[in-house]
Write a protein that holds these residues in place. Structure first.
Motif, PDB file in Angstrom:
ATOM      1  N   MET A   1     -16.672   0.184  25.303  1.00 32.75           N
ATOM      2  CA  MET A   1     -15.304   0.692  25.313  1.00 32.75           C
ATOM      3  C   MET A   1     -14.871   0.940  26.748  1.00 32.75           C
ATOM      4  O   MET A   1     -15.456   1.738  27.447  1.00 32.75           O
ATOM      5  CB  MET A   1     -15.244   1.992  24.526  1.00 32.75           C
ATOM      6  N   SER A   2     -13.825   0.248  27.130  1.00 34.07           N
ATOM      7  CA  SER A   2     -13.468   0.284  28.538  1.00 34.07           C
ATOM      8  C   SER A   2     -12.247   1.122  28.863  1.00 34.07           C
ATOM      9  O   SER A   2     -12.066   1.519  29.997  1.00 34.07           O
ATOM     10  CB  SER A   2     -13.239  -1.147  29.036  1.00 34.07           C
ATOM     11  N   GLY A   3     -11.368   1.358  27.917  1.00 31.49           N
ATOM     12  CA  GLY A   3     -10.166   2.121  28.210  1.00 31.49           C
ATOM     13  C   GLY A   3      -9.017   1.276  28.715  1.00 31.49           C
ATOM     14  O   GLY A   3      -7.955   1.804  29.034  1.00 31.49           O
ATOM     15  N   GLU A   4      -9.206  -0.035  28.788  1.00 31.92           N
ATOM     16  CA  GLU A   4      -8.147  -0.918  29.313  1.00 31.92           C
ATOM     17  C   GLU A   4      -6.899  -0.901  28.431  1.00 31.92           C
ATOM     18  O   GLU A   4      -5.782  -0.934  28.938  1.00 31.92           O
ATOM     19  CB  GLU A   4      -8.664  -2.351  29.464  1.00 31.92           C
ATOM     20  N   LYS A   5      -7.093  -0.851  27.111  1.00 34.82           N
ATOM     21  CA  LYS A   5      -5.947  -0.809  26.193  1.00 34.82           C
ATOM     22  C   LYS A   5      -5.147   0.475  26.429  1.00 34.82           C
ATOM     23  O   LYS A   5      -3.910   0.454  26.508  1.00 34.82           O
ATOM     24  CB  LYS A   5      -6.440  -0.886  24.749  1.00 34.82           C
ATOM     25  N   GLU A   6      -5.853   1.582  26.595  1.00 34.97           N
ATOM     26  CA  GLU A   6      -5.192   2.866  26.842  1.00 34.97           C
ATOM     27  C   GLU A   6      -4.485   2.865  28.195  1.00 34.97           C
ATOM     28  O   GLU A   6      -3.388   3.421  28.330  1.00 34.97           O
ATOM     29  CB  GLU A   6      -6.218   4.008  26.768  1.00 34.97           C
ATOM     30  N   LEU A   7      -5.118   2.241  29.169  1.00 33.88           N
ATOM     31  CA  LEU A   7      -4.511   2.135  30.499  1.00 33.88           C
ATOM     32  C   LEU A   7      -3.196   1.361  30.421  1.00 33.88           C
ATOM     33  O   LEU A   7      -2.194   1.758  31.029  1.00 33.88           O
ATOM     34  CB  LEU A   7      -5.487   1.455  31.462  1.00 33.88           C
ATOM     35  N   GLN A   8      -3.191   0.272  29.683  1.00 33.77           N
ATOM     36  CA  GLN A   8      -1.972  -0.518  29.507  1.00 33.77           C
ATOM     37  C   GLN A   8      -0.874   0.315  28.850  1.00 33.77           C
ATOM     38  O   GLN A   8       0.285   0.267  29.258  1.00 33.77           O
ATOM     39  CB  GLN A   8      -2.260  -1.782  28.680  1.00 33.77           C
ATOM     40  N   LYS A   9      -1.242   1.098  27.850  1.00 33.11           N
ATOM     41  CA  LYS A   9      -0.274   1.973  27.171  1.00 33.11           C
ATOM     42  C   LYS A   9       0.264   3.033  28.140  1.00 33.11           C
ATOM     43  O   LYS A   9       1.445   3.389  28.089  1.00 33.11           O
ATOM     44  CB  LYS A   9      -0.919   2.654  25.958  1.00 33.11           C
ATOM     45  N   ALA A  10      -0.591   3.519  29.028  1.00 33.93           N
ATOM     46  CA  ALA A  10      -0.150   4.497  30.023  1.00 33.93           C
ATOM     47  C   ALA A  10       0.904   3.874  30.940  1.00 33.93           C
ATOM     48  O   ALA A  10       1.933   4.490  31.221  1.00 33.93           O
ATOM     49  CB  ALA A  10      -1.339   4.999  30.834  1.00 33.93           C
ATOM     50  N   TYR A  11       0.646   2.636  31.392  1.00 26.72           N
ATOM     51  CA  TYR A  11       1.618   1.951  32.250  1.00 26.72           C
ATOM     52  C   TYR A  11       2.933   1.720  31.519  1.00 26.72           C
ATOM     53  O   TYR A  11       4.015   1.881  32.096  1.00 26.72           O
ATOM     54  CB  TYR A  11       1.052   0.625  32.754  1.00 26.72           C
TER      55      TYR A  11
ATOM     56  N   GLN B   1      -5.620  10.102  29.673  1.00 22.40           N
ATOM     57  CA  GLN B   1      -6.703  10.948  29.169  1.00 22.40           C
ATOM     58  C   GLN B   1      -7.526  10.211  28.112  1.00 22.40           C
ATOM     59  O   GLN B   1      -8.751  10.336  28.079  1.00 22.40           O
ATOM     60  CB  GLN B   1      -6.135  12.253  28.610  1.00 22.40           C
ATOM     61  N   LYS B   2      -6.863   9.433  27.285  1.00 22.80           N
ATOM     62  CA  LYS B   2      -7.583   8.638  26.283  1.00 22.80           C
ATOM     63  C   LYS B   2      -8.433   7.559  26.957  1.00 22.80           C
ATOM     64  O   LYS B   2      -9.546   7.273  26.504  1.00 22.80           O
ATOM     65  CB  LYS B   2      -6.600   8.020  25.289  1.00 22.80           C
ATOM     66  N   ALA B   3      -7.914   6.958  28.018  1.00 21.04           N
ATOM     67  CA  ALA B   3      -8.708   5.967  28.765  1.00 21.04           C
ATOM     68  C   ALA B   3      -9.950   6.627  29.349  1.00 21.04           C
ATOM     69  O   ALA B   3     -11.043   6.055  29.319  1.00 21.04           O
ATOM     70  CB  ALA B   3      -7.861   5.335  29.870  1.00 21.04           C
ATOM     71  N   ILE B   4      -9.787   7.841  29.847  1.00 18.95           N
ATOM     72  CA  ILE B   4     -10.918   8.586  30.418  1.00 18.95           C
ATOM     73  C   ILE B   4     -11.937   8.913  29.327  1.00 18.95           C
ATOM     74  O   ILE B   4     -13.148   8.853  29.568  1.00 18.95           O
ATOM     75  CB  ILE B   4     -10.419   9.848  31.151  1.00 18.95           C
ATOM     76  N   GLU B   5     -11.462   9.227  28.122  1.00 18.40           N
ATOM     77  CA  GLU B   5     -12.387   9.470  27.012  1.00 18.40           C
ATOM     78  C   GLU B   5     -13.231   8.223  26.734  1.00 18.40           C
ATOM     79  O   GLU B   5     -14.416   8.334  26.411  1.00 18.40           O
ATOM     80  CB  GLU B   5     -11.616   9.859  25.748  1.00 18.40           C
ATOM     81  N   GLN B   6     -12.628   7.054  26.895  1.00 21.76           N
ATOM     82  CA  GLN B   6     -13.329   5.794  26.650  1.00 21.76           C
ATOM     83  C   GLN B   6     -14.323   5.486  27.767  1.00 21.76           C
ATOM     84  O   GLN B   6     -15.371   4.898  27.521  1.00 21.76           O
ATOM     85  CB  GLN B   6     -12.335   4.633  26.518  1.00 21.76           C
TER      86      GLN B   6
END
Length: 173
Positions: free
Chosen positions: A1-11, A27-32
């Motif tokens: 789990m890399s958090g890339e999907k969450e990072l994209q959503k943050a952007y 924060q969700k990306a950091i959880e990942q």
């Protein structure tokens, strides 16, 4: 789990001007991927843009601790520490003249941490002038004007402080 999907959503949230939502996605990306310093760094930037300096500083420090050799993380920590010191100085100055000396010390520290923190120079000069430390106030403004020759507030304040200093010296003679 890399958090890339969450990072994209943050952007996407940032582009939509939904900064609190962006914070949640970071924060969700950091959880990942909690050991990814870039996620903490980006969260720090988002917090800072929202005026949440304490949260921004905590995230920046985490990024820096995860990758101490990354210059941008260290710079972010110093910039935010400077902003925090400026905020502390502003609160002291709002309480009256009794905090002037401590506020001036905080502002000098802020400038040492981030020499591009323009507001710290202006506030320092104003504080020093109020303390009748005119030469130091003038020096602070000259330093700022060396960095930013077109800084109108600094130029106007410099003229005002020089005039006050001349009046002060005349009164003393």
């Amino acid at each position: 789990m890399s958090g890339e999907k969450e990072l994209q959503k943050a952007y996407e949230s940032i582009l939509g001007q939904h900064f609190e939502q962006a914070v949640e996605w970071f924060q969700k990306a950091i959880e990942q991927d909690p050991d990814n310093p870039d996620y903490h760094y980006k969260l720090s930037i988002t917090y800072a843009r929202s005026g949440r300096i304490d949260d921004a500083l905590a995230s920046a420090r985490k990024a820096h601790s995860l990758e101490p050799g990354a210059a941008e993380y260290g710079m972010q920590v110093r910039t935010l520490e400077a902003k925090q010191l400026v905020g502390q100085a502003e609160r002291l100055l709002a309480d009256g003249m009794s905090g002037d000396a401590l506020a001036a010390a905080y502002l000098r520290q802020a400038i040492a941490l981030d020499p591009l923190e323009e507001g710290a120079y202006v506030l320092l000069a104003s504080t020093l002038a109020r303390m009748k430390e005119y030469p130091a106030a003038i020096a602070a403004l000259k330093e700022l004007l060396e960095l930013h020759p077109e800084h109108r507030t600094a130029a106007a304040l410099l003229a005002q402080i020089k005039s006050s200093f001349a009046d002060y010296m005349e009164e003393r003679t």
